[in-house]
Write a protein that holds these residues in place. Structure first.
Motif, PDB file in Angstrom:
ATOM      1  N   TRP A 109       0.932  -1.230  -0.017  1.00 48.93           N
ATOM      2  CA  TRP A 109       0.126  -0.175  -0.077  1.00 48.93           C
ATOM      3  C   TRP A 109       0.970   1.201   0.146  1.00 48.93           C
ATOM      4  O   TRP A 109       2.001   1.034   0.325  1.00 48.93           O
ATOM      5  CB  TRP A 109      -0.886  -0.195   1.155  1.00 48.93           C
ATOM      6  N   ASN A 110       0.232   2.558  -0.225  1.00 46.54           N
ATOM      7  CA  ASN A 110       0.984   3.674   0.098  1.00 46.54           C
ATOM      8  C   ASN A 110       0.073   4.761   0.101  1.00 46.54           C
ATOM      9  O   ASN A 110      -1.235   4.852  -0.153  1.00 46.54           O
ATOM     10  CB  ASN A 110       1.760   3.936  -1.473  1.00 46.54           C
ATOM     11  N   ARG A 111       0.618   5.833   0.736  1.00 44.28           N
ATOM     12  CA  ARG A 111      -0.008   7.174   0.800  1.00 44.28           C
ATOM     13  C   ARG A 111      -0.044   7.784  -0.277  1.00 44.28           C
ATOM     14  O   ARG A 111       1.091   7.506  -1.347  1.00 44.28           O
ATOM     15  CB  ARG A 111       0.334   7.978   1.935  1.00 44.28           C
ATOM     16  N   LYS A 140       3.279   8.856  -2.023  1.00 42.32           N
ATOM     17  CA  LYS A 140       4.519   8.088  -1.315  1.00 42.32           C
ATOM     18  C   LYS A 140       4.872   7.086  -1.862  1.00 42.32           C
ATOM     19  O   LYS A 140       4.082   6.390  -2.700  1.00 42.32           O
ATOM     20  CB  LYS A 140       4.029   8.076   0.156  1.00 42.32           C
ATOM     21  N   PRO A 170      -7.850   8.278   6.636  1.00 47.72           N
ATOM     22  CA  PRO A 170      -6.977   8.867   5.454  1.00 47.72           C
ATOM     23  C   PRO A 170      -6.923   8.247   4.163  1.00 47.72           C
ATOM     24  O   PRO A 170      -7.232   7.023   4.053  1.00 47.72           O
ATOM     25  CB  PRO A 170      -5.492   8.955   6.401  1.00 47.72           C
ATOM     26  N   GLN A 171      -6.464   9.113   3.285  1.00 50.24           N
ATOM     27  CA  GLN A 171      -6.313   8.465   1.725  1.00 50.24           C
ATOM     28  C   GLN A 171      -5.309   7.638   1.520  1.00 50.24           C
ATOM     29  O   GLN A 171      -4.130   7.833   1.940  1.00 50.24           O
ATOM     30  CB  GLN A 171      -6.596   9.808   0.668  1.00 50.24           C
ATOM     31  N   ILE A 172      -5.607   6.368   0.956  1.00 43.57           N
ATOM     32  CA  ILE A 172      -4.506   5.501   0.652  1.00 43.57           C
ATOM     33  C   ILE A 172      -4.696   4.871  -0.831  1.00 43.57           C
ATOM     34  O   ILE A 172      -5.797   4.903  -1.107  1.00 43.57           O
ATOM     35  CB  ILE A 172      -4.272   4.773   1.927  1.00 43.57           C
ATOM     36  N   GLU A 212      -9.955  10.393   1.006  1.00 43.77           N
ATOM     37  CA  GLU A 212      -9.958  10.723   2.494  1.00 43.77           C
ATOM     38  C   GLU A 212     -11.511  10.570   3.101  1.00 43.77           C
ATOM     39  O   GLU A 212     -12.391  11.045   2.567  1.00 43.77           O
ATOM     40  CB  GLU A 212      -9.753  12.241   2.571  1.00 43.77           C
ATOM     41  N   ARG A 227      -8.369   2.466  -4.777  1.00 47.37           N
ATOM     42  CA  ARG A 227      -8.149   3.868  -4.341  1.00 47.37           C
ATOM     43  C   ARG A 227      -9.212   4.158  -3.079  1.00 47.37           C
ATOM     44  O   ARG A 227     -10.204   4.411  -3.469  1.00 47.37           O
ATOM     45  CB  ARG A 227      -7.957   4.771  -5.388  1.00 47.37           C
TER      46      ARG A 227
END
Length: 684
Positions: free
Chosen positions: A108-110, A113, A181-183, A318, A315
């Motif tokens: 996964w990632n933010r 990032k 949060p968005q990830i 937020e 995806r």
């Protein structure tokens, strides 16, 4: 003395595990720390080395045993650290650390990032059920907002062992709450790493199975253009010398990826991953993914970007809430009681067990309320008819159509949808289809027919409720069409398999079929390095295809790739399509339909009759389109793309015309496209 040790063991256990961290404590104490559920199923909590009382908490384990298979899990982490069966104390690789034998992981990632891998190490253990027929265990973790490396998702890993089963079930419940949060999530899977000294025979289909090289063979080999591909130069078995091994050569499409695994010859034992349903997988029935590969490793892939790229990432915006159940899948272990079976002889039994598991879906023994039973699901049926007034058969049934329910979206959006459930089937030769055991929810119905260009979507959304039975009756699919076909190249089946696929270089072959040392021609695309054959076949110029005289089976290369210059750089390539028109229309637009079976960081610029125009007449994108990497990963397709270009009649001339297709992105060898189908239609 024994009683004293037992007293200290129980005392240390009570002190080491906080009650809120282990809700099974009271159950286990009531059962004298060892619950004999029946002769067939037992549940046991123990310390890895109970004599060393100070390490009790760190080394706690859970053992479930039904007399056939014995499963040991770390507690509270929830990794499978040992599988005992048929005289083998542990089928998993004992040379690996315990956390690297049987585990879940999430990539996964933010936003903006780098990706991170979460090994889903649980912090809470719970016995969900324990009766005379089965044990179900929960190993859960919750998001820690104070830890920036923590995946913003609650995850509950479940394991089920039942009376009389030669294997165990696994599933996971993933949840995000409002305000999180968005990830982006690129991968969710289970991985098992088996005894390298035992398991040498791999099977993923009837004709893709054989003895395999070892992990050590790969380590002593020569890495090729990417790390997964290795040329075997010093294998333990000399028959593998000169072959290429690459885990992507063993991929399967979701709809056919039902059972795969490994066999050991001494003793003769099989280890298989059985997936009885595709409902929890992502991106539709023909999405390709990994199976088993050299290690020996067996995977259960729930989410991945393989053969699709970031287009199919999950995806989450937020604050977006979400919940999904992945699985259950069945880890099946079998054996040959006579000890006389040849390698591969356990495959048929594994296939039969797969059919048994599929017939039981949805399972009625899963304890989570997030997994609905058959009575809580609905069904859908109908019939698909194709009408195309300019086709050879203007009206025909949707023979072998792929028909499915997926989240509401645009035409064809199912192949990029990853967060919801999907339910697919194949229509019969008269277009009839039926889908059973659909989860309650609101869906769109999508379809596509091999041999017919384009996607179908039913106009209205469909709501499924428990026990509902919806019959849509006759559905009519009008494929994209402007006018009569003037010429066409290929078959609109979303693959490039009908085009010319060269034989691999003799020094870069993988003989992974069980019936011959010669690779089966239809599957040559699974071989390594075929993209390099283009420059060898066209050393002095690019492909030129005449629609009147050429045969796309022999004269159309399967992939439009770059050309190596010999100095470490690459150049763009331009293919030509030559065709003739007598008395072209003076007004109106012709139609060029360009369907791609795959695109990797590629742009196709299209010019008519003048390859030197500064700006192309048409293009598939400004920078690039597609990241499926199917050319490098030996997939004959990735994501499907359809471009429709209205061609002004003034671009054409009397007699011979030429379409120039330039793949202009050329910073690497894997940039390119695979064409599915090209059609040129007359003015409307």
């Amino acid at each position: 003395m024994a009683a004293l040790l037992f007293f200290f063991f129980g005392l240390a256990l009570a002190m080491a595990v906080p009650p809120q961290q282990d809700s099974s404590q009271q159950i286990l104490e009531e059962n004298n720390n060892k619950a004999m559920l029946s002769r067939d199923v037992t549940l046991e909590l123990q310390n890895h080395d109970w004599k060393i009382l100070t390490f009790l908490f760190l080394n706690l384990q859970v053992i479930i045993d039904n007399g056939i298979v014995r499963v040991t899990l770390s507690r509270p982490d929830g990794d499978v650290i040992a599988l005992k069966y048929n005289g083998i104390d542990n089928l998993l690789e004992i040379r690996n650390v315990q956390s690297n034998r049987g585990y879940w992981d999430v990539v996964w990632n933010r936003p903006n990032k780098a990706s991170a891998t979460d090994r889903v190490i649980a912090t809470n253990f719970k016995v969900i059920t324990s009766n005379s027929d089965q044990v179900e265990l929960s190993f859960a973790k919750t998001w820690d907002p104070s830890d920036p490396s923590s995946l913003p998702s609650n995850i509950d890993k479940r394991y089920i062992l039942r009376r009389g089963d030669s294997g165990f079930y696994s599933y996971g419940i993933f949840e995000r709450l409002n305000g999180w949060p968005q990830i982006e999530v690129d991968q969710i899977r289970i991985a098992y790493k088996l005894l390298g000294d035992k398991f040498h025979y791999m099977a993923i289909s009837d004709n893709r199975q054989r003895m395999m090289p070892t992990a050590e063979d790969r380590l002593t080999g020569k890495p090729l253009d990417y790390p997964e591909a290795v040329l075997l130069t010093r294998p333990r078995d000399p028959s593998f010398r000169g072959e290429v091994d690459d885990k992507y050569q063993y991929s399967l499409e979701n709809m056919e990826n039902k059972v795969h695994g490994w066999e050991s010859s001494d003793p003769h034992v099989g280890f298989w991953m059985i997936t009885p349903s595709d409902e929890f997988r992502t991106a539709g029935p023909v999405k390709q993914d990994l199976t088993s590969h050299v290690g020996p490793v067996t995977l259960s892939m729930f989410v991945s970007t393989h053969y699709a790229g970031k287009d199919v990432s999950m995806r989450f915006q937020e604050g977006e809430a979400w919940k999904k159940v992945f699985g259950p899948v069945f880890t099946y272990i079998n054996s040959d009681p006579t000890g006389t079976g040849k390698p591969g002889s356990l495959w048929d039994d594994a296939k039969n067990q797969m059919r048994i598991e599929t017939s039981k879906w949805p399972y009625n023994f899963v304890e989570s309320t997030e997994f609905p039973s058959s009575e809580q699901r609905g069904s859908l049926s109908g019939q698909l008819l194709v009408r195309d007034g300019f086709a050879k058969y203007p009206q025909m049934w949707g023979d072998s159509a792929y028909v499915g329910l997926a989240a509401p979206g645009e035409l064809g959006s199912w192949q990029r949808e990853s967060k919801g459930y999907q339910f697919w089937t194949r229509a019969d030769d008269h277009g009839y289809f039926s889908i059973d055991n659909i989860r309650s929810g609101t869906y769109n119905l999508y379809a596509w027919v091999p041999g017919v260009l384009g996607d179908y979507k039913y106009d209205n959304q469909i709501t499924i409720t428990p026990r509902s039975s919806t019959n849509l009756n006759l559905l009519v699919f009008h494929p994209p069409r402007q006018g009569p076909t003037l010429w066409e190249i290929g078959i609109p089946d979303r693959k490039a398999a009908e085009f010319y696929i060269p034989s691999p270089r003799p020094t870069l072959t993988n003989c992974f079929y069980n019936d011959s040392k010669l690779h089966i021609q239809d599957d040559n695309f699974r071989q390594y390095g075929l993209w390099e054959r283009y420059a060898e076949l066209y050393p002095h110029g690019d492909l030129v295809y005449n629609v009147d005289t050429d045969d796309y089976h022999r004269n159309w290369f399967y992939a439009h790739v770059t050309r190596a210059t010999g100095s470490g750089t690459y150049e763009a390539t331009t293919w030509q399509i030559v065709f003739h028109i007598q008395r072209p229309k003076q007004i109106g637009n012709y139609m060029l339909r360009l369907a791609l079976a795959s695109s990797t960081d590629a742009v196709i610029d299209i010019r008519f009759n003048n390859p030197s125009t500064k700006q192309p007449h048409f293009t598939t994108g400004y920078w690039s389109s597609g990241k499926d990497n199917a050319i490098a990963r030996h997939g004959i397709h990735g994501l499907h793309w359809l471009f429709n270009f209205q061609v002004p009649s003034q671009l054409l001339v009397e007699g011979q015309n030429v379409i120039y297709l330039t793949q202009r992105r050329h910073t690497g060898e894997f940039q390119g496209v695979m064409y599915d189908y090209i059609r040129f239609e007359d003015v409307e």
